[in-house]
Design an enzyme around this catalytic site. Structure first.
Site, PDB file in Angstrom:
ATOM      1  CE  LYS A 161       1.604  -5.655  -6.297  1.00  0.00           C
ATOM      2  NZ  LYS A 161       2.562  -5.760  -7.223  1.00  0.00           N
TER       3      LYS A 161
ATOM      4  NE  ARG B 131       3.053 -11.791  -4.970  1.00  0.00           N
ATOM      5  CZ  ARG B 131       3.186 -10.642  -4.767  1.00  0.00           C
ATOM      6  NH1 ARG B 131       2.301 -10.290  -3.892  1.00  0.00           N
ATOM      7  NH2 ARG B 131       4.122 -10.032  -5.265  1.00  0.00           N
TER       8      ARG B 131
ATOM      9  NE  ARG C 266      10.225  -1.291  -4.469  1.00  0.00           N
ATOM     10  CZ  ARG C 266       9.304  -2.213  -4.627  1.00  0.00           C
ATOM     11  NH1 ARG C 266       8.061  -1.788  -4.479  1.00  0.00           N
ATOM     12  NH2 ARG C 266       9.821  -3.277  -4.899  1.00  0.00           N
TER      13      ARG C 266
ATOM     14  NE  ARG D 280      10.487  -4.954  -1.496  1.00  0.00           N
ATOM     15  CZ  ARG D 280       9.262  -5.020  -2.052  1.00  0.00           C
ATOM     16  NH1 ARG D 280       8.277  -4.300  -2.012  1.00  0.00           N
ATOM     17  NH2 ARG D 280       8.902  -6.074  -2.832  1.00  0.00           N
TER      18      ARG D 280
ATOM     19  NE  ARG E 142       9.945  -8.982  -6.277  1.00  0.00           N
ATOM     20  CZ  ARG E 142      10.278  -7.850  -6.114  1.00  0.00           C
ATOM     21  NH1 ARG E 142      11.329  -7.211  -6.111  1.00  0.00           N
ATOM     22  NH2 ARG E 142       9.229  -6.758  -5.776  1.00  0.00           N
TER      23      ARG E 142
HETATM   24  P1  AP5 Z   1       5.113   0.140  -5.770  1.00  0.00           P
HETATM   25  O1  AP5 Z   1       4.073   0.869  -5.385  1.00  0.00           O
HETATM   26  O2  AP5 Z   1       6.297  -0.090  -4.546  1.00  0.00           O
HETATM   27  O3  AP5 Z   1       5.017  -0.991  -6.593  1.00  0.00           O
HETATM   28  P2  AP5 Z   1       4.169  -2.338  -6.046  1.00  0.00           P
HETATM   29  O4  AP5 Z   1       3.333  -3.040  -7.232  1.00  0.00           O
HETATM   30  O5  AP5 Z   1       3.739  -2.100  -4.664  1.00  0.00           O
HETATM   31  O6  AP5 Z   1       5.439  -3.346  -6.082  1.00  0.00           O
HETATM   32  P3  AP5 Z   1       6.179  -4.440  -5.144  1.00  0.00           P
HETATM   33  O7  AP5 Z   1       7.396  -4.769  -5.490  1.00  0.00           O
HETATM   34  O8  AP5 Z   1       5.609  -3.861  -3.838  1.00  0.00           O
HETATM   35  O9  AP5 Z   1       5.379  -5.682  -5.581  1.00  0.00           O
HETATM   36  P4  AP5 Z   1       5.498  -7.214  -5.150  1.00  0.00           P
HETATM   37  O10 AP5 Z   1       4.424  -7.615  -5.646  1.00  0.00           O
HETATM   38  O11 AP5 Z   1       6.889  -7.681  -6.073  1.00  0.00           O
HETATM   39  O12 AP5 Z   1       6.134  -7.124  -3.767  1.00  0.00           O
HETATM   40  P5  AP5 Z   1       5.376  -7.359  -2.383  1.00  0.00           P
HETATM   41  O13 AP5 Z   1       5.694  -6.633  -1.314  1.00  0.00           O
HETATM   42  O14 AP5 Z   1       3.795  -7.586  -2.831  1.00  0.00           O
HETATM   43  O15 AP5 Z   1       5.937   1.042  -6.910  1.00  0.00           O
HETATM   44  C1  AP5 Z   1       7.296   0.585  -7.272  1.00  0.00           C
HETATM   45  C2  AP5 Z   1       8.111   1.680  -7.563  1.00  0.00           C
HETATM   46  O16 AP5 Z   1       7.721   2.546  -8.475  1.00  0.00           O
HETATM   47  C3  AP5 Z   1       8.471   2.650  -6.443  1.00  0.00           C
HETATM   48  O17 AP5 Z   1       9.574   3.134  -6.388  1.00  0.00           O
HETATM   49  C4  AP5 Z   1       7.399   3.995  -6.708  1.00  0.00           C
HETATM   50  O18 AP5 Z   1       7.593   4.875  -6.092  1.00  0.00           O
HETATM   51  C5  AP5 Z   1       7.381   3.837  -8.276  1.00  0.00           C
HETATM   52  N1  AP5 Z   1       6.127   4.224  -8.911  1.00  0.00           N
HETATM   53  C6  AP5 Z   1       4.771   3.807  -8.245  1.00  0.00           C
HETATM   54  N2  AP5 Z   1       3.724   4.388  -9.310  1.00  0.00           N
HETATM   55  C7  AP5 Z   1       4.788   4.939 -10.320  1.00  0.00           C
HETATM   56  C8  AP5 Z   1       4.116   6.013 -11.429  1.00  0.00           C
HETATM   57  N3  AP5 Z   1       2.929   5.828 -11.872  1.00  0.00           N
HETATM   58  N4  AP5 Z   1       5.239   6.308 -12.088  1.00  0.00           N
HETATM   59  C9  AP5 Z   1       6.561   6.194 -11.798  1.00  0.00           C
HETATM   60  N5  AP5 Z   1       7.087   5.449 -10.638  1.00  0.00           N
HETATM   61  C10 AP5 Z   1       6.204   5.027  -9.918  1.00  0.00           C
HETATM   62  O19 AP5 Z   1       5.681  -8.925  -2.339  1.00  0.00           O
HETATM   63  C11 AP5 Z   1       7.180  -9.290  -2.030  1.00  0.00           C
HETATM   64  C12 AP5 Z   1       7.348 -10.857  -1.735  1.00  0.00           C
HETATM   65  O20 AP5 Z   1       6.701 -11.307  -0.923  1.00  0.00           O
HETATM   66  C13 AP5 Z   1       6.754 -11.426  -3.023  1.00  0.00           C
HETATM   67  O21 AP5 Z   1       8.118 -11.566  -4.058  1.00  0.00           O
HETATM   68  C14 AP5 Z   1       6.591 -13.075  -2.354  1.00  0.00           C
HETATM   69  O22 AP5 Z   1       7.711 -13.652  -1.912  1.00  0.00           O
HETATM   70  C15 AP5 Z   1       6.019 -12.489  -1.046  1.00  0.00           C
HETATM   71  N6  AP5 Z   1       4.712 -12.423  -1.074  1.00  0.00           N
HETATM   72  C16 AP5 Z   1       3.942 -11.155  -0.592  1.00  0.00           C
HETATM   73  N7  AP5 Z   1       2.587 -11.570  -1.022  1.00  0.00           N
HETATM   74  C17 AP5 Z   1       2.695 -12.880  -1.299  1.00  0.00           C
HETATM   75  C18 AP5 Z   1       1.268 -13.724  -1.464  1.00  0.00           C
HETATM   76  N8  AP5 Z   1       0.124 -13.340  -1.326  1.00  0.00           N
HETATM   77  N9  AP5 Z   1       1.596 -15.064  -1.662  1.00  0.00           N
HETATM   78  C19 AP5 Z   1       2.800 -15.572  -1.670  1.00  0.00           C
HETATM   79  N10 AP5 Z   1       4.060 -14.833  -1.593  1.00  0.00           N
HETATM   80  C20 AP5 Z   1       3.903 -13.238  -1.318  1.00  0.00           C
HETATM   81 MG    MG Z   2       4.254  -3.209  -2.966  1.00  0.00          MG
END
Ligand code: AP5
Ligand code: MG
Length: 214
Positions: A13, A88, A127, A160, A171
């Site tokens: 994402k 979410r 990552r 991270r 997660r």
């Molecule tokens: P990346 O692009 O980083 O993936 P992502 O979908 O953004 O993954 P996140 O881990 O950031 O998602 P998340 O939803 O768990 O975390 P968030 O920060 O939102 O890609 C992942 C890896 O793959 C990278 O190394 C990248 O280089 C690689 N990659 C990408 N595309 C690729 C491809 N096509 N092929 C190969 N490799 C590829 O949330 C973190 C925490 O915050 C949550 O767990 C929660 O506790 C809290 N939180 C955030 N938002 C909310 C909310 N709305 N409500 C409640 N809690 C929340």
């Molecule tokens: Mg992300």
């Protein structure tokens, strides 16, 4: 253009949202990035959010919704925005719809970046994220030019805290339980689009721009 990025943790994402934001000149709004910035600056919100994030749990809706509603009212979001990691939960989606309909607007697209669980754990352990600018890399798929150093700003790259395999599994469980129902929610609204997130990132982005149009 108002876009939501849906998808499991690690689906890509953030990777895609950054490129969308650049191409369409709209802000990239990531709740995860906002929480991580607050943790880094040791704010009250950061302290509360960290308790949940480190366990792989969602931060409560009451700490999340107002923050996003305030952010989308800022000047740079007038022509749209790309939401990454929000909504979410169904209550978050309803809060967003309510806030937008109050000003006569609605979301345009919800893009689900589809990646099976088997691929996710491997992606997360590889990552690396920049401590300063938030750029993300993958040690195999998207490596930085110099190991451990950000290409964009020269700062240190780290794993991270919530990317340890046991937290990633939690997660994923939370995603299936609380976030996946949003796929149906947006399907019913007629704005859901799906892309195959297992392809390389350029191909995923090409599929997204096909959906959004030039
Ligand atoms: P990346 O692009 O980083 O993936 P992502 O979908 O953004 O993954 P996140 O881990 O950031 O998602 P998340 O939803 O768990 O975390 P968030 O920060 O939102 O890609 C992942 C890896 O793959 C990278 O190394 C990248 O280089 C690689 N990659 C990408 N595309 C690729 C491809 N096509 N092929 C190969 N490799 C590829 O949330 C973190 C925490 O915050 C949550 O767990 C929660 O506790 C809290 N939180 C955030 N938002 C909310 C909310 N709305 N409500 C409640 N809690 C929340
Ligand atoms: Mg992300």
């Amino acid at each position: 253009m108002k876009i939501i990025m849906l998808g499991a943790p690690g689906a890509g994402k953030g990777t895609q949202a950054k490129q969308i934001a650049e191409k369409y000149t709209i802000p990239h709004i990531s709740t995860g990035d906002i929480f991580r910035a607050n943790i880094k600056n040791n704010t009250e919100l950061g302290k509360k959010a960290k308790e949940y994030m480190d366990q792989g749990l969602l931060v409560p809706d009451e700490l999340t919704c107002d923050l996003v509603m305030d952010r989308i009212k800022e000047d740079d979001a007038k022509n749209g925005f790309v939401l990454d990691g929000f909504p979410r939960t169904i209550p978050q989606a309803e809060a967003l719809d309510k806030a937008l309909s109050a000003i006569g607007e609605s979301m345009d697209y919800a893009i689900d970046v589809d990646v099976p669980d088997e691929n996710i754990v491997n992606r997360m352990s590889g990552r690396r994220a920049c401590v300063e600018c938030g750029a993300t890399y993958h040690i195999v798929a998207i490596p930085p030019k110099q190991e451990g150093i950000c290409d964009k700003c020269g700062s240190k790259l780290i794993l991270r805290d919530d990317d340890k395999p046991e937290t990633v599994q939690k997660r994923l469980d939370v995603y299936h339980e609380q976030t996946q129902p949003l796929i149906d929610y947006y399907k019913k609204q007629g704005i859901l689009k799906s892309v195959d997130g297992t392809q390389d990132m350029e191909k995923v982005f090409a599929d997204i721009t096909d959906i959004l149009g030039a």
